[in-house]
Design an enzyme around this catalytic site. Sequence first.
Site, PDB file in Angstrom:
ATOM      1  N   ARG A  19       4.564  51.987  38.867  1.00  0.00           N
ATOM      2  CA  ARG A  19       3.040  52.080  38.495  1.00  0.00           C
ATOM      3  C   ARG A  19       2.507  51.000  37.768  1.00  0.00           C
ATOM      4  NH1 ARG A  19       2.905  57.694  39.375  1.00  0.00           N
ATOM      5  NH2 ARG A  19       0.670  57.659  40.301  1.00  0.00           N
TER       6      ARG A  19
ATOM      7  N   GLN B  95      -1.579  49.019  41.985  1.00  0.00           N
ATOM      8  CA  GLN B  95      -2.657  50.560  42.155  1.00  0.00           C
ATOM      9  C   GLN B  95      -3.141  50.456  43.414  1.00  0.00           C
ATOM     10  OE1 GLN B  95      -5.328  50.327  38.892  1.00  0.00           O
ATOM     11  NE2 GLN B  95      -4.113  50.721  37.347  1.00  0.00           N
TER      12      GLN B  95
ATOM     13  N   ASP C 226      -1.011  52.774  45.848  1.00  0.00           N
ATOM     14  CA  ASP C 226      -0.517  53.888  45.071  1.00  0.00           C
ATOM     15  C   ASP C 226      -1.122  55.106  45.720  1.00  0.00           C
ATOM     16  OD1 ASP C 226       0.308  55.809  43.482  1.00  0.00           O
ATOM     17  OD2 ASP C 226      -0.085  54.699  41.648  1.00  0.00           O
TER      18      ASP C 226
ATOM     19  N   SER D 260      -1.178  58.238  43.823  1.00  0.00           N
ATOM     20  CA  SER D 260      -2.570  58.254  42.815  1.00  0.00           C
ATOM     21  C   SER D 260      -3.760  58.778  43.595  1.00  0.00           C
ATOM     22  CB  SER D 260      -3.001  57.030  42.461  1.00  0.00           C
ATOM     23  OG  SER D 260      -2.419  56.682  41.235  1.00  0.00           O
TER      24      SER D 260
ATOM     25  N   TYR E 296       6.243  58.305  33.017  1.00  0.00           N
ATOM     26  CA  TYR E 296       6.450  59.555  33.428  1.00  0.00           C
ATOM     27  C   TYR E 296       7.018  60.476  32.188  1.00  0.00           C
ATOM     28  CZ  TYR E 296       5.833  58.087  38.236  1.00  0.00           C
ATOM     29  OH  TYR E 296       5.448  57.775  39.483  1.00  0.00           O
TER      30      TYR E 296
HETATM   31  P1  NAI Z   1       2.796  63.255  37.868  1.00  0.00           P
HETATM   32  O1  NAI Z   1       2.297  63.836  38.999  1.00  0.00           O
HETATM   33  O2  NAI Z   1       4.205  62.967  38.087  1.00  0.00           O
HETATM   34  O3  NAI Z   1       2.771  64.470  36.993  1.00  0.00           O
HETATM   35  C1  NAI Z   1       1.420  65.117  36.413  1.00  0.00           C
HETATM   36  C2  NAI Z   1       1.295  65.238  34.856  1.00  0.00           C
HETATM   37  O4  NAI Z   1       1.928  66.322  34.629  1.00  0.00           O
HETATM   38  C3  NAI Z   1       1.554  64.119  34.260  1.00  0.00           C
HETATM   39  O5  NAI Z   1       0.666  63.548  33.243  1.00  0.00           O
HETATM   40  C4  NAI Z   1       2.758  64.440  33.320  1.00  0.00           C
HETATM   41  O6  NAI Z   1       3.017  63.968  32.028  1.00  0.00           O
HETATM   42  C5  NAI Z   1       2.544  66.055  33.250  1.00  0.00           C
HETATM   43  N1  NAI Z   1       3.587  67.076  32.898  1.00  0.00           N
HETATM   44  C6  NAI Z   1       4.944  66.879  33.166  1.00  0.00           C
HETATM   45  N2  NAI Z   1       5.466  67.863  32.523  1.00  0.00           N
HETATM   46  C7  NAI Z   1       4.658  68.547  31.697  1.00  0.00           C
HETATM   47  C8  NAI Z   1       4.738  69.716  30.837  1.00  0.00           C
HETATM   48  N3  NAI Z   1       5.949  70.223  30.692  1.00  0.00           N
HETATM   49  N4  NAI Z   1       3.730  69.986  30.464  1.00  0.00           N
HETATM   50  C9  NAI Z   1       2.777  69.479  30.597  1.00  0.00           C
HETATM   51  N5  NAI Z   1       2.627  68.340  31.270  1.00  0.00           N
HETATM   52  C10 NAI Z   1       3.483  67.830  31.828  1.00  0.00           C
HETATM   53  O7  NAI Z   1       1.856  62.331  37.139  1.00  0.00           O
HETATM   54  P2  NAI Z   1       1.105  61.010  37.841  1.00  0.00           P
HETATM   55  O8  NAI Z   1      -0.303  61.651  38.014  1.00  0.00           O
HETATM   56  O9  NAI Z   1       1.501  60.406  39.001  1.00  0.00           O
HETATM   57  O10 NAI Z   1       1.002  59.788  36.480  1.00  0.00           O
HETATM   58  C11 NAI Z   1       2.077  59.617  35.837  1.00  0.00           C
HETATM   59  C12 NAI Z   1       2.032  58.444  34.819  1.00  0.00           C
HETATM   60  O11 NAI Z   1       1.500  57.410  35.745  1.00  0.00           O
HETATM   61  C13 NAI Z   1       0.824  58.653  34.140  1.00  0.00           C
HETATM   62  O12 NAI Z   1       0.950  58.273  32.743  1.00  0.00           O
HETATM   63  C14 NAI Z   1      -0.391  57.780  34.655  1.00  0.00           C
HETATM   64  O13 NAI Z   1      -1.244  57.602  33.644  1.00  0.00           O
HETATM   65  C15 NAI Z   1       0.471  56.791  34.972  1.00  0.00           C
HETATM   66  N6  NAI Z   1      -0.261  56.094  36.245  1.00  0.00           N
HETATM   67  C16 NAI Z   1      -0.164  54.639  36.146  1.00  0.00           C
HETATM   68  C17 NAI Z   1      -0.767  54.114  37.151  1.00  0.00           C
HETATM   69  C18 NAI Z   1      -0.955  52.646  37.166  1.00  0.00           C
HETATM   70  O14 NAI Z   1      -0.905  51.904  36.147  1.00  0.00           O
HETATM   71  N7  NAI Z   1      -1.017  51.756  38.360  1.00  0.00           N
HETATM   72  C19 NAI Z   1      -1.409  54.622  38.330  1.00  0.00           C
HETATM   73  C20 NAI Z   1      -1.276  56.091  38.227  1.00  0.00           C
HETATM   74  C21 NAI Z   1      -0.554  56.710  37.374  1.00  0.00           C
END
Ligand code: NAI
Length: 366
Positions: free
Chosen positions: A93, A98, A101, A104, A200
């Site tokens: 990530r 991006q 991805d 995403s 994550y």
């Molecule tokens: P995901 O689909 O794995 O999970 C969705 C959300 O559920 C996450 O924000 C996670 O923190 C939350 N979650 C997990 N357990 C939980 C709980 N018990 N209670 C409440 N919430 C809970 O996440 P996604 O959308 O794949 O994003 C994961 C991370 O990657 C994030 O920090 C996001 O900002 C980052 N990201 C970074 C990218 C980049 O820099 N290229 C692109 C996309 C995401």
Amino acid sequence: MRAGHRVLVEKGAGALAAYPDAQYEAAGAEIVSGIDLASIDILAHVTPLPAAAIARMRRGAVTIGLAGPYDDERVAALAAAGVTAMSFEKLPRTSRAQSMDVLSSQALAAGYRCVLEAAIRLPRFFPLAMTAAGTVPPAKVVVLGIGVAGLQAIATAKRLGATVAANDIRPDSAEEAHSVGATFIEVGLDAAEGTGSGGYAKSLGDDAAARQKAALAPHIAQADILITTASIPGRAAPRLVTHEMVAAMRPGSVAVDLAAPSGGNVEGSVPGKDVQIASAQGDGVVTIVGLASAASDLPTDASRLFAKNVENVLKLIVADGALNVDFADDIVEGMTITHDGVNRLVGPTAPPADAPAPASDEGKDA
Ligand code: NAI
């Protein structure tokens, strides 16, 4: 094709996404029925490949798609087939990644879709309406999980005029929620309790999960719509909302569970089904909507984005018309789960290259 390759498209592959075969042909691709997998150098796919398909691949061929890296048997089959499997689930990530991805791009579609699913079932308006016939208050939405899908759900609900409160366990998530116009529901966790590796979340301990439930319950009870998108890669979705918590919502309220296929954030959600339970607030029901594959319900744009993600991976591994899988590149290194007979997720002790392929399960999840 610009690099001089032949591109084959399975007949009818785009039909349900509103891309007819004629469009692929007009662009220069060949439409074929029953592609001979043994003749393919690079296979782009969406869902994980059935074992029977993997067994038919040519040794040294590259696959690019959602490969299913958390399914040990499938990864062993890919290694045994000598396939270089590039798995979108393992894409780093990072900023540079991006444009590749898939998690995403598909979460964007899913997050948008789940709000529409809620809006169409809610017997109320989303926006504030001040009319000669009286004032309609805005709908109240609670979003749990503020990753890519959750942020898109918040933004969509805001655009429709709802007020939105949200929660996630990653420390950065409060600021992310504010950036799209939601208030953040504090549940009193230490940063270390929810932070895993690679940006994550990690599974909460029992005590932290109980505190989270207690803090969320009153917000959910007052909401018209609950949207849950929480997940932890490779694990069952965290169960955030009990039957009692969702039953405490008003009659007519709607809970949409995006995590239904991976075990569900909401107790009682069933993928692909609406389940109605009695509201504890009086006569009437709360509807729990279990989404089965929300991005697939917007196939035209989900496919457009997925295809661009694949194209950008292809640009990484094809140089001057030749295949060049270079592990010095951190994206190639991160995504490639099997290569040259080795299961790279567990290292060179993985099943030998000549191990027999597992029994056929073709069609299981094609
Ligand atoms: P995901 O689909 O794995 O999970 C969705 C959300 O559920 C996450 O924000 C996670 O923190 C939350 N979650 C997990 N357990 C939980 C709980 N018990 N209670 C409440 N919430 C809970 O996440 P996604 O959308 O794949 O994003 C994961 C991370 O990657 C994030 O920090 C996001 O900002 C980052 N990201 C970074 C990218 C980049 O820099 N290229 C692109 C996309 C995401």
